[in-house]
Design a protein around this motif. Structure first.
Motif, PDB file in Angstrom:
ATOM      1  N   LEU A  95       0.819  -1.214   0.000  1.00  0.00           N
ATOM      2  CA  LEU A  95       0.000   0.000   0.000  1.00  0.00           C
ATOM      3  C   LEU A  95       0.853   1.264   0.000  1.00  0.00           C
ATOM      4  N   ILE A  96       1.930   1.261   0.790  1.00  0.00           N
ATOM      5  CA  ILE A  96       2.762   2.477   0.860  1.00  0.00           C
ATOM      6  C   ILE A  96       3.904   2.439  -0.165  1.00  0.00           C
ATOM      7  N   ARG A  97       3.916   1.388  -0.993  1.00  0.00           N
ATOM      8  CA  ARG A  97       4.883   1.256  -2.081  1.00  0.00           C
ATOM      9  C   ARG A  97       6.327   1.308  -1.575  1.00  0.00           C
ATOM     10  N   ASP A  98       6.567   0.537  -0.533  1.00  0.00           N
ATOM     11  CA  ASP A  98       7.900   0.439   0.047  1.00  0.00           C
ATOM     12  C   ASP A  98       8.530  -0.856  -0.463  1.00  0.00           C
ATOM     13  N   LYS A  99       9.435  -0.750  -1.427  1.00  0.00           N
ATOM     14  CA  LYS A  99       9.999  -1.930  -2.092  1.00  0.00           C
ATOM     15  C   LYS A  99      10.745  -2.828  -1.124  1.00  0.00           C
ATOM     16  N   ASP A 100      11.583  -2.255  -0.279  1.00  0.00           N
ATOM     17  CA  ASP A 100      12.360  -3.073   0.653  1.00  0.00           C
ATOM     18  C   ASP A 100      11.453  -3.834   1.605  1.00  0.00           C
ATOM     19  N   ARG A 101      10.489  -3.150   2.175  1.00  0.00           N
ATOM     20  CA  ARG A 101       9.582  -3.814   3.120  1.00  0.00           C
ATOM     21  C   ARG A 101       8.668  -4.816   2.412  1.00  0.00           C
ATOM     22  N   THR A 102       8.303  -4.528   1.168  1.00  0.00           N
ATOM     23  CA  THR A 102       7.511  -5.484   0.395  1.00  0.00           C
ATOM     24  C   THR A 102       8.290  -6.781   0.210  1.00  0.00           C
ATOM     25  N   ASP A 103       9.566  -6.677  -0.122  1.00  0.00           N
ATOM     26  CA  ASP A 103      10.388  -7.872  -0.325  1.00  0.00           C
ATOM     27  C   ASP A 103      10.538  -8.654   0.977  1.00  0.00           C
ATOM     28  N   ARG A 104      10.763  -7.936   2.068  1.00  0.00           N
ATOM     29  CA  ARG A 104      10.929  -8.629   3.350  1.00  0.00           C
ATOM     30  C   ARG A 104       9.626  -9.289   3.804  1.00  0.00           C
ATOM     31  N   ALA A 105       8.510  -8.607   3.602  1.00  0.00           N
ATOM     32  CA  ALA A 105       7.224  -9.169   4.004  1.00  0.00           C
ATOM     33  C   ALA A 105       6.864 -10.380   3.146  1.00  0.00           C
ATOM     34  N   ARG A 106       7.131 -10.291   1.849  1.00  0.00           N
ATOM     35  CA  ARG A 106       6.840 -11.429   0.969  1.00  0.00           C
ATOM     36  C   ARG A 106       7.711 -12.626   1.350  1.00  0.00           C
TER      37      ARG A 106
END
Length: 594
Positions: free
Chosen positions: A173-184
């Motif tokens: 939602l906040i388009r945070d690439k690093d956090r998206t990768d870590r969460a995935r």
């Protein structure tokens, strides 16, 4: 004076949970916070506001089914007052805006990852609703990081799945690439753990990741998910391994693969999967009683038809018809009067949910069937206990029109009776939910059990849609369940009318020499049908589905008048309960006069 002060007893409680090493859930801390708030003696206005901020933080349901505020956090439940107004528990109205700042401060001062995630997510999600201010993206970042840290600390029930999915949703939602990768990556880790432990819940991770276009799922990760689904189908449909044989799980995995392969036109793979599912349900039916076997064979028949396997389809279709006939030959009437103390839930559940599944179905159907005589007595009692309310007419308003008018008890007794059913349905909500919960805990029931029971009297020639709706109910997809099952109830009632010799079509109001099917309201208000169903079943179904003074589900759904948040577990439970009633309609009803 500060706007918000947390009482010392509740502050100590938060500190104690912040220092915990062992897992705990939101319900544990919520119970203690609520008790501490109730124990306060003459709190100041600021202390009352602080106590409410802490109680509300854990009383709200994360990812709940009721969603009146269009937010991730919602109420635990709701009810309707005498004026038809919906009341939510808890309700955020009147909560001081300073609560958001308090939650944000908690997220930055506490150490436990679950508490940090909860407070930060609340501050992010409820900023506009309570704080009347724009969201602070730092709250979302804190929530994501804390949810990921909490996965190992709070692996209670399926919370590790929920935490990983929520972290990924926020990161996307906040388009945070690093956090998206870590969460995935964290969610893939949870998925691998679920597959290794074979404890179920894999559908949460697969549904979130397999076809997601925003979470940057890699080709390698997607291939792993597909491979895992294939292994579930293979294992669950293996009739030579009784310990692992699980046709329902195989079907769930196959349906996801079929959607996936369908995007690439992989026709052979789709046919292979449908054949495997059909064969597994056919095998399952071979060891089941006629009522359950008929429902299981419906799935086998559908799968063979969709796979283009005509011989298999025709064979299982004939078998299904034979099983329906065999089930009808062994019908029995069940009679049992149960007096249940309303203040003893456990005693109630012990009486309702018993070792015999058929008896349990009967008791649930009977216990939650409205009693016309009792409701009429309640309406009459209103004249004595609330004479002013009993004499004041009422108007039920829809969004842009008057849905119904109700006269006084003396002038409009049936209107008052019908309106009284709303209170009866609301009163039954927790009891019925607990009865279904105990039913699933005590018996290994599947949607086929409910479908087979509903079809005891042969009301459904084809149970395909009935099963689709019941499967949606089982997985808590209440929107789909309601939209699929309500028309099936109408179909069954039309079959009842047809069996009684009542015309089930009428002239088209516009097109000359054309006919249309009669609707549920016309069926239920037909004297012959009402006499056959009996006064209780007739009133129950009228109120639930077809009268604007009751819940009126059929018409509300058919005309698109219900909002998404109105589809939740209680209406869905009432619909499924009505299917249990249909399985007993001849036992409930009165034989029509010649």
């Amino acid at each position: 004076m500060p706007e918000l002060i947390v009482p010392a007893s509740m502050e100590e409680l938060i500190k104690r949970y912040d220092a915990k090493e062992e897992p705990f859930g939101e319900f544990a801390i919520s119970g203690e916070l609520n008790a501490a708030r109730m124990a306060l003696i003459d709190p100041t206005e600021a202390e009352a506001a602080g106590a409410w901020a802490e109680v509300l933080a854990f009383a709200l349901s994360a990812g709940g089914h009721e969603n009146p505020w269009n937010s991730y956090f919602g109420p635990m439940g709701s009810s309707t007052d005498g004026d038809g107004k919906t009341l939510y528990f808890p309700d955020i109205s009147g909560t001081p805006p300073a609560t958001i700042d308090h939650w944000a401060a908690r997220a930055r001062s506490l150490k436990h990852p679950f508490l940090r995630a909860r407070y930060a997510d609340l501050a992010w999600e409820m900023s506009g609703l309570i704080g009347k201010r724009r969201r602070d993206v730092d709250d979302a970042r804190i929530a994501i990081d804390a949810y990921l840290d909490a996965i190992q600390r709070m692996a209670e029930d399926h919370e590790h799945v929920r935490f990983a999915i929520r972290a990924l949703d926020l990161a996307v939602l906040i388009r945070d690439k690093d956090r998206t990768d870590r969460a995935r990556a964290a969610l893939m880790g949870v998925h691998r753990s679920l597959m290794q432990n074979k404890g179920g819940l894999w559908w949460y991770t697969v549904d979130r990741l397999l076809e997601d276009k925003k979470a940057d799922v890699t080709d390698v990760e997607r291939a792993e998910l597909v491979s895992d689904l294939e292994s579930i189908v293979t294992t669950g449909s293996n009739t030579n391994d009784p310990a692992q044989f699980n046709p329902h799980e195989a079907q769930d995995a196959a349906e996801r693969l079929i959607r996936y392969y369908g995007r690439f036109g992989e026709v052979d793979d789709i046919k292979r999967l449908r054949k495997a599912v059909g064969a597994s349900f056919e095998h399952f039916a071979s060891n089941a009683d006629p009522m359950l076997a008929a429902a299981l064979l419906q799935t086998a028949t559908d799968q063979y038809r969709k796979a283009g396997l005509k011989e298999d389809h025709d064979r299982t279709r004939i078998m299904m018809q034979q099983k329906i006939g065999a089930a009808g030959e062994n019908l029995q009437s069940f009679e049992r009067k149960i007096e249940i103390p309303r203040d003893d839930m456990e005693k109630f559940l012990d009486l309702i949910v018993v070792d015999d599944l058929a008896t349990t179905f009967v008791r649930i159907a009977r216990e939650f069937l409205l009693s016309r005589a009792e409701l009429e007595q309640q309406v009459r009692q209103m004249l004595k206990e609330a004479p002013l309310m009993a004499h004041i007419p009422a108007t039920i308003m829809a969004d842009n029109h008057v849905a119904a008018k109700i006269g006084s008890v003396e002038d409009d007794p049936f209107g008052r009776l019908m309106h009284q059913t709303n209170f009866a349905f609301q009163f039954a909500r927790l009891w019925l939910a607990q009865a279904f919960r105990r039913l699933f805990e005590r018996h290994e029931v599947a949607p086929e059990h409910f479908a087979g029971w509903a079809n005891r009297h042969g009301l459904f020639d084809d149970m395909g849609l009935l099963l689709e709706g019941l499967r949606a109910w089982e997985r808590e997809d209440h929107v789909k369940a309601a939209h699929v099952l309500v028309p099936q109830v109408e179909y069954a009632l039309r079959k009842v009318a047809d069996d009684l010799g009542v015309p089930i079509t009428k002239a088209h109001p516009v097109v000359s020499e054309a006919s249309v099917a009669i609707g549920m309201g016309e069926i239920l208000y037909n004297e012959k049908v009402a006499e056959a169903l009996g006064p209780d079943v007739t009133l129950h179904l009228q109120a639930l589905y077809a009268d604007p003074r009751g819940m009126n589900l059929r018409n509300q759904i058919a005309h698109g008048l219900m909002e998404a948040g109105q589809f939740y577990w209680h209406p869905a439970n009432l619909i499924v309960h009505s299917l249990l009633m249909l399985g007993l309609w001849k036992e409930f009803g009165v034989k029509p006069k010649n």
